[in-house]
Design a protein around this motif. Structure first.
Motif, PDB file in Angstrom:
ATOM      1  N   MET A  95       2.307  -0.145 -17.650  1.00 21.25           N
ATOM      2  CA  MET A  95       2.164  -1.399 -16.917  1.00 21.25           C
ATOM      3  C   MET A  95       2.788  -1.296 -15.535  1.00 21.25           C
ATOM      4  SD  MET A  95       2.857  -4.208 -19.938  1.00 21.25           S
ATOM      5  CE  MET A  95       2.798  -5.604 -18.810  1.00 21.25           C
ATOM      6  N   SER A  96       3.952  -0.652 -15.448  1.00 22.01           N
ATOM      7  CA  SER A  96       4.630  -0.490 -14.162  1.00 22.01           C
ATOM      8  C   SER A  96       3.786   0.333 -13.202  1.00 22.01           C
ATOM      9  CB  SER A  96       5.993   0.177 -14.371  1.00 22.01           C
ATOM     10  OG  SER A  96       6.629   0.413 -13.131  1.00 22.01           O
ATOM     11  N   ILE A  97       3.186   1.420 -13.709  1.00 18.32           N
ATOM     12  CA  ILE A  97       2.326   2.253 -12.867  1.00 18.32           C
ATOM     13  C   ILE A  97       1.187   1.427 -12.294  1.00 18.32           C
ATOM     14  CG2 ILE A  97       0.595   4.103 -12.928  1.00 18.32           C
ATOM     15  CD1 ILE A  97       2.484   5.590 -14.874  1.00 18.32           C
ATOM     16  N   HIS A  98       0.528   0.667 -13.131  1.00 13.88           N
ATOM     17  CA  HIS A  98      -0.675  -0.035 -12.691  1.00 13.88           C
ATOM     18  C   HIS A  98      -0.375  -1.314 -11.923  1.00 13.88           C
ATOM     19  CE1 HIS A  98      -3.228   2.911 -14.382  1.00 13.88           C
ATOM     20  NE2 HIS A  98      -2.778   2.730 -15.594  1.00 13.88           N
ATOM     21  N   GLU A  99       0.804  -1.894 -12.142  1.00 13.93           N
ATOM     22  CA  GLU A  99       1.203  -3.005 -11.285  1.00 13.93           C
ATOM     23  C   GLU A  99       1.316  -2.545  -9.845  1.00 13.93           C
ATOM     24  OE1 GLU A  99       4.761  -4.672 -12.892  1.00 13.93           O
ATOM     25  OE2 GLU A  99       3.717  -5.760 -14.492  1.00 13.93           O
ATOM     26  N   ASN A 100       1.734  -1.300  -9.661  1.00 11.98           N
ATOM     27  CA  ASN A 100       1.833  -0.748  -8.306  1.00 11.98           C
ATOM     28  C   ASN A 100       0.516  -0.144  -7.835  1.00 11.98           C
ATOM     29  OD1 ASN A 100       4.580  -1.328  -7.672  1.00 11.98           O
ATOM     30  ND2 ASN A 100       5.211   0.280  -9.084  1.00 11.98           N
ATOM     31  N   LYS A 101      -0.066   0.732  -8.645  1.00 11.65           N
ATOM     32  CA  LYS A 101      -1.254   1.479  -8.222  1.00 11.65           C
ATOM     33  C   LYS A 101      -2.447   0.560  -7.968  1.00 11.65           C
ATOM     34  CE  LYS A 101      -4.440   5.104  -9.713  1.00 11.65           C
ATOM     35  NZ  LYS A 101      -4.861   5.991 -10.821  1.00 11.65           N
ATOM     36  N   ALA A 158       0.802  -1.224   0.000  1.00  9.96           N
ATOM     37  CA  ALA A 158       0.000   0.000   0.000  1.00  9.96           C
ATOM     38  C   ALA A 158       0.834   1.273   0.000  1.00  9.96           C
ATOM     39  CB  ALA A 158      -0.927   0.013   1.217  1.00  9.96           C
ATOM     40  N   GLY A 159       2.096   1.179   0.357  1.00  8.41           N
ATOM     41  CA  GLY A 159       2.905   2.362   0.609  1.00  8.41           C
ATOM     42  C   GLY A 159       3.745   2.846  -0.558  1.00  8.41           C
ATOM     43  N   PRO A 160       4.883   3.511  -0.264  1.00  6.23           N
ATOM     44  CA  PRO A 160       5.710   4.115  -1.316  1.00  6.23           C
ATOM     45  C   PRO A 160       6.233   3.116  -2.339  1.00  6.23           C
ATOM     46  CG  PRO A 160       6.359   4.907   0.855  1.00  6.23           C
ATOM     47  CD  PRO A 160       5.392   3.809   1.092  1.00  6.23           C
ATOM     48  N   GLU A 161       6.436   1.862  -1.915  1.00  4.26           N
ATOM     49  CA  GLU A 161       6.917   0.845  -2.850  1.00  4.26           C
ATOM     50  C   GLU A 161       5.779   0.180  -3.630  1.00  4.26           C
ATOM     51  OE1 GLU A 161      10.952  -0.852  -0.839  1.00  4.26           O
ATOM     52  OE2 GLU A 161       9.077  -1.645  -0.025  1.00  4.26           O
ATOM     53  N   GLY A 162       4.540   0.553  -3.310  1.00  2.00           N
ATOM     54  CA  GLY A 162       3.390  -0.080  -3.944  1.00  2.00           C
ATOM     55  C   GLY A 162       2.384   0.928  -4.448  1.00  2.00           C
ATOM     56  N   MET A 163       1.183   0.905  -3.855  1.00  9.43           N
ATOM     57  CA  MET A 163       0.076   1.716  -4.352  1.00  9.43           C
ATOM     58  C   MET A 163       0.381   3.210  -4.359  1.00  9.43           C
ATOM     59  SD  MET A 163      -3.807   1.929  -2.824  1.00  9.43           S
ATOM     60  CE  MET A 163      -3.266   2.818  -1.351  1.00  9.43           C
ATOM     61  N   VAL A 164       0.909   3.734  -3.263  1.00 11.45           N
ATOM     62  CA  VAL A 164       1.181   5.183  -3.203  1.00 11.45           C
ATOM     63  C   VAL A 164       2.234   5.577  -4.234  1.00 11.45           C
ATOM     64  CG1 VAL A 164       2.069   7.042  -1.749  1.00 11.45           C
ATOM     65  CG2 VAL A 164       0.456   5.403  -0.796  1.00 11.45           C
ATOM     66  N   GLY A 165       3.273   4.749  -4.371  1.00  5.01           N
ATOM     67  CA  GLY A 165       4.270   5.021  -5.397  1.00  5.01           C
ATOM     68  C   GLY A 165       3.663   5.004  -6.788  1.00  5.01           C
ATOM     69  N   GLN A 205       0.564   5.723  -7.504  1.00  7.28           N
ATOM     70  CA  GLN A 205      -0.264   6.925  -7.647  1.00  7.28           C
ATOM     71  C   GLN A 205       0.589   8.132  -8.015  1.00  7.28           C
ATOM     72  OE1 GLN A 205      -2.020   6.456  -3.711  1.00  7.28           O
ATOM     73  NE2 GLN A 205      -4.058   6.365  -4.619  1.00  7.28           N
ATOM     74  N   VAL A 206       1.765   8.245  -7.399  1.00  8.19           N
ATOM     75  CA  VAL A 206       2.666   9.359  -7.724  1.00  8.19           C
ATOM     76  C   VAL A 206       3.117   9.276  -9.179  1.00  8.19           C
ATOM     77  CG1 VAL A 206       4.927  10.375  -7.256  1.00  8.19           C
ATOM     78  CG2 VAL A 206       3.452   9.698  -5.356  1.00  8.19           C
ATOM     79  N   ALA A 207       3.505   8.067  -9.610  1.00  8.77           N
ATOM     80  CA  ALA A 207       3.928   7.880 -11.000  1.00  8.77           C
ATOM     81  C   ALA A 207       2.784   8.190 -11.963  1.00  8.77           C
ATOM     82  CB  ALA A 207       4.432   6.449 -11.204  1.00  8.77           C
ATOM     83  N   ASP A 208       1.563   7.868 -11.563  1.00 13.84           N
ATOM     84  CA  ASP A 208       0.397   8.144 -12.394  1.00 13.84           C
ATOM     85  C   ASP A 208       0.183   9.645 -12.537  1.00 13.84           C
ATOM     86  OD1 ASP A 208      -1.900   7.376 -13.898  1.00 13.84           O
ATOM     87  OD2 ASP A 208      -3.175   7.679 -12.144  1.00 13.84           O
ATOM     88  N   ILE A 209       0.308  10.382 -11.424  1.00 14.52           N
ATOM     89  CA  ILE A 209       0.161  11.839 -11.471  1.00 14.52           C
ATOM     90  C   ILE A 209       1.249  12.456 -12.351  1.00 14.52           C
ATOM     91  CG2 ILE A 209       0.367  13.953 -10.091  1.00 14.52           C
ATOM     92  CD1 ILE A 209      -0.949  12.362  -7.786  1.00 14.52           C
ATOM     93  N   GLU A 210       2.475  11.983 -12.165  1.00 16.37           N
ATOM     94  CA  GLU A 210       3.588  12.540 -12.941  1.00 16.37           C
ATOM     95  C   GLU A 210       3.493  12.167 -14.416  1.00 16.37           C
ATOM     96  OE1 GLU A 210       7.019  11.107 -10.837  1.00 16.37           O
ATOM     97  OE2 GLU A 210       6.919  12.716  -9.332  1.00 16.37           O
ATOM     98  N   GLY A 211       2.714  11.119 -14.723  1.00 12.49           N
ATOM     99  CA  GLY A 211       2.560  10.692 -16.109  1.00 12.49           C
ATOM    100  C   GLY A 211       1.463  11.413 -16.863  1.00 12.49           C
ATOM    101  N   GLU A 212       0.689  12.262 -16.159  1.00 11.64           N
ATOM    102  CA  GLU A 212      -0.362  13.025 -16.832  1.00 11.64           C
ATOM    103  C   GLU A 212       0.259  14.030 -17.792  1.00 11.64           C
ATOM    104  OE1 GLU A 212      -3.001  14.747 -13.991  1.00 11.64           O
ATOM    105  OE2 GLU A 212      -3.666  12.821 -13.183  1.00 11.64           O
TER     106      GLU A 212
END
Length: 286
Positions: free
Chosen positions: A166-172, A140-147, A149-156
């Motif tokens: 794929m990397s973003i969604h494997e984590n998010k 759930a944290g920086p190495e997973g979902m939260v990380g 989410q950050v990559a998703d925001i930065e990818g907008e």
């Protein structure tokens, strides 16, 4: 699965009601927990326990914990500083009902309480509790979902590669789904080989889940989805249909579904309920 879904919802209610916390906070937490959804994560957890032919009651606290984490993430995702959504599953978002401050704190409450719930499990060894708490924090944290989410925001507003997406969604998205499956295997004393197989299975269903989400943002209806469609295009987000085209995205969805089922078949477990959940993920219309 409908029976297990109702059980999970009853467990979530009772888990929140026993809290010695301000009434307003509990109401805000319960509001989003009651907002519905298919409860994919807790159902995955309990279906995996059934695959091992274990008593699913032992898994209820974990099922509740992962659903509380998921719900906290939705509350925070909907905030004006994030996705700024007015609707979630056809209902006003938490901050529209309770205000931003209480919505943030309701999310915080669900996040932190989930770890308390795991720590207070009965009939589980201290070593397994620690393993589950650590694994959930990683997922759930920086190495997973939260990380993710950050990559998703930065990818907008940028054009991502398929590998980046794929990397973003494997984590998010995927990491909590993986936790749901593997946590059950840990409770059931599974071998490392079976855990590895289930991790691979859950990665495929995580990608399938996100691809279907992206497809629904194009083809779904606001009435069924419970929020406006087309938001990905408006926000200029890279999606599987935008990178691959709609038909190729649907082909990828079918491919990940097939691979997930092939892995399940190799485990030798009683996987009929898990197979049903794969179909639920792939065929859902909201």
């Amino acid at each position: 699965m409908n029976v297990q879904k109702r059980v999970v919802e009853d467990e979530l209610e009772s888990t929140i009601h026993i809290l010695d916390a301000p009434k307003s906070l509990k109401e805000a937490m319960l509001y989003s927990l009651r907002a519905g959804g298919k409860r994919i994560r807790p159902l995955l957890m309990l279906a995996t326990m059934e695959a091992f032919q274990q008593d699913v009651q032992k898994g209820y606290p974990v099922a509740c914990a992962v659903e509380m984490i998921h719900t906290y993430s939705l509350i925070h995702d909907d905030l004006p500083s994030m996705d700024d959504d007015d609707l979630r599953r056809g209902m006003p978002t938490n901050h529209k009902v309770f205000g931003e401050a209480l919505a943030i704190l309701a999310g915080d409450g669900l996040l932190t309480y989930s770890f308390q719930v795991l720590s207070e499990m009965n009939g589980v060894s201290a070593s397994d509790k620690i393993r589950l708490i650590r694994y959930l924090a990683q997922s759930a944290g920086p190495e997973g979902m939260v990380g993710g989410q950050v990559a998703d925001i930065e990818g907008e507003d940028t054009s991502l590669s398929l590998e980046d997406l794929m990397s973003i969604h494997e984590n998010k998205t995927g990491r909590l789904l993986t936790f749901s499956v593997v946590s059950a295997a840990i409770l059931c004393g599974a071998s490392e080989q079976v855990i590895d197989e289930l991790e691979e299975f859950s990665k495929h269903i995580g990608l399938a889940f996100q691809i279907q989400d992206d497809i629904l943002d194009i083809e779904g209806s606001e009435e069924k989805i419970g929020k406006p469609v087309g938001s990905d295009e408006i926000n200029q987000k890279s999606t599987y249909p935008s990178l691959l085209g709609l038909e190729e995205a649907k082909a990828k969805l079918a491919e990940h579904s097939r691979l997930a089922k092939e892995i399940l078949a190799k485990t030798g477990l009683h996987t009929h309920l898990l197979m049903e959940i794969v179909d639920l993920i792939v065929k859902r219309d909201h």
